[in-house]
Design an enzyme around this catalytic site. Structure first.
Site, short mmCIF file in Angstrom:
data_model
loop_
_atom_site.label_atom_id
_atom_site.label_comp_id
_atom_site.label_asym_id
_atom_site.label_seq_id
_atom_site.Cartn_x
_atom_site.Cartn_y
_atom_site.Cartn_z
N CYS A 15 -12.59 -4.80 5.52
CA CYS A 15 -11.91 -5.37 6.64
C CYS A 15 -11.17 -6.72 5.90
O CYS A 15 -11.86 -7.47 5.34
CB CYS A 15 -12.76 -6.00 7.73
SG CYS A 15 -12.02 -6.98 8.85
N CYS B 260 -12.40 -3.38 13.46
CA CYS B 260 -13.65 -4.24 12.78
C CYS B 260 -14.70 -4.46 13.83
O CYS B 260 -14.15 -5.63 14.76
CB CYS B 260 -13.26 -5.40 11.87
SG CYS B 260 -14.79 -6.14 11.29
N CYS C 182 -12.56 -10.21 7.65
CA CYS C 182 -14.14 -10.82 7.36
C CYS C 182 -14.58 -10.20 6.26
O CYS C 182 -15.75 -10.71 5.71
CB CYS C 182 -14.92 -10.72 8.63
SG CYS C 182 -15.26 -9.03 9.03
N CYS D 91 -15.55 -8.77 13.40
CA CYS D 91 -14.69 -9.94 13.87
C CYS D 91 -13.77 -9.52 14.77
O CYS D 91 -12.74 -10.51 15.15
CB CYS D 91 -14.11 -10.48 12.43
SG CYS D 91 -12.78 -9.31 11.76
N ASP E 72 0.83 -1.06 -0.08
CA ASP E 72 -0.04 -0.01 -0.24
C ASP E 72 0.94 1.32 0.10
O ASP E 72 1.63 1.51 1.00
CB ASP E 72 -0.77 -0.20 1.18
CG ASP E 72 -1.91 1.24 1.37
OD1 ASP E 72 -2.39 1.35 0.52
OD2 ASP E 72 -1.65 2.10 2.45
N GLU F 173 -1.48 -1.25 -5.94
CA GLU F 173 -2.64 -0.42 -6.32
C GLU F 173 -2.15 0.61 -7.55
O GLU F 173 -1.28 1.01 -7.48
CB GLU F 173 -3.13 0.49 -5.23
CG GLU F 173 -4.15 -0.17 -4.22
CD GLU F 173 -4.72 0.60 -3.34
OE1 GLU F 173 -5.96 0.80 -2.98
OE2 GLU F 173 -4.10 1.97 -3.28
N ASP G 55 -2.80 0.84 7.10
CA ASP G 55 -2.24 0.53 5.59
C ASP G 55 -2.07 -0.73 5.44
O ASP G 55 -1.92 -1.27 4.60
CB ASP G 55 -0.90 1.46 5.60
CG ASP G 55 -1.17 2.68 5.55
OD1 ASP G 55 -2.19 3.31 5.20
OD2 ASP G 55 -0.36 3.81 5.95
ZN LIG Z 1 -13.78 -8.02 10.23
#
Ligand SMILES: [Zn+2]
Length: 241
Positions: free
Chosen positions: A174, A192, A177, A195, A34, A122, A202
């Site tokens: 995320c 998150c 998940c 999860c 990233d 990217e 990053d």
């Molecule tokens: Zn998650």
């Protein structure tokens, strides 16, 4: 051969058509990276590569010269000798920064290619379309571009795989998940609620980038080389960059 003029003189450039190949030691290593403003890049294992001090120092000098040039500029009149002196110094500093950047981009890209068999980043071309006049931002955009160009070049030379993925949602998703976690620009941590994953922003993005690369590669291989013989398949993958 062509002659080019730079702020510090004239140069002769030679263009050589040469198919360069280097031996690569495959170890089954892969990474997603990233590219950022705070760190130059963060990889999917959470390692970071920062911009070195000499670069930050050069950029600070570039900014101060830029300010001095615009202060000394008089509208609609003949410019002073002092103005031209500072303007020349600014042009030389631009050259110095771009050379340091280029050198760093090349070294970082080579190191990454040597230690990985598959690299995903990217594709920032989409991001670059948004024109911005902020100096720090435009410098990083330029150096990211240089870095990815070198990455592609060295991947070809060393016969490793480099994949560029579209930059959508890599920061939001995320990496554990897949649920969307909205963040502001100042929000440096990914938390998150579904999860319980807590990661550096990053680092989370880099993990998503790696997975995106695999999805793209799988789609590509299934659609193109899935129907050919196995011998042709392996040579095709090795030649891909
Ligand atoms: Zn998650």
């Amino acid at each position: 051969v062509r002659a080019v003029r730079r702020a510090d003189g004239y140069y002769a450039q030679f263009l050589v058509d040469w198919d360069r190949k280097e031996e690569h030691e495959f170890q089954g290593k892969m990474t997603g990276i990233d590219l950022g403003l705070k760190e130059f890049y963060t990889d999917s294992d959470g390692n970071t590569v920062d911009n070195p001090r000499y670069l930050k120092k050069s950029e600070r000098r570039l900014k101060s010269l830029q300010r001095r040039v615009s202060k000394k500029h008089v509208r609609g009149k003949k410019q002073s000798n002092r103005y031209h002196k500072v303007r020349k110094a600014l042009a030389k500093q631009h050259l110095k920064v771009s050379r340091q950047r280029e050198d760093k981009a090349r070294k970082d890209a080579l190191a990454l290619v040597k230690s990985n068999d598959l690299i995903v980043y990217e594709d920032l071309k989409i991001r670059n379309m948004v024109k911005n006049h902020h100096l720090a931002k435009s410098i990083s955009d330029a150096s990211w571009y240089q870095f990815t160009q070198w990455l592609q070049y060295f991947a070809k030379v060393h016969g490793v795989i480099v994949i560029a993925v579209p930059p959508h949602n890599t920061t939001v998703d995320c990496s554990c998940c897949g649920v969307k976690v909205k963040k502001t620009l100042s929000n440096r941590t990914h938390k998150c609620n579904k999860c319980g994953t807590v990661l550096d922003r990053d680092h989370n993005a880099a993990k998503n980038i790696l997975v995106k690369g695999f999805k793209l590669l799988a789609e590509y291989l299934n659609s193109t080389v899935g129907h050919t013989e196995s011998g042709a398949k392996s040579s095709f993958i090795a030649g891909r960059n």
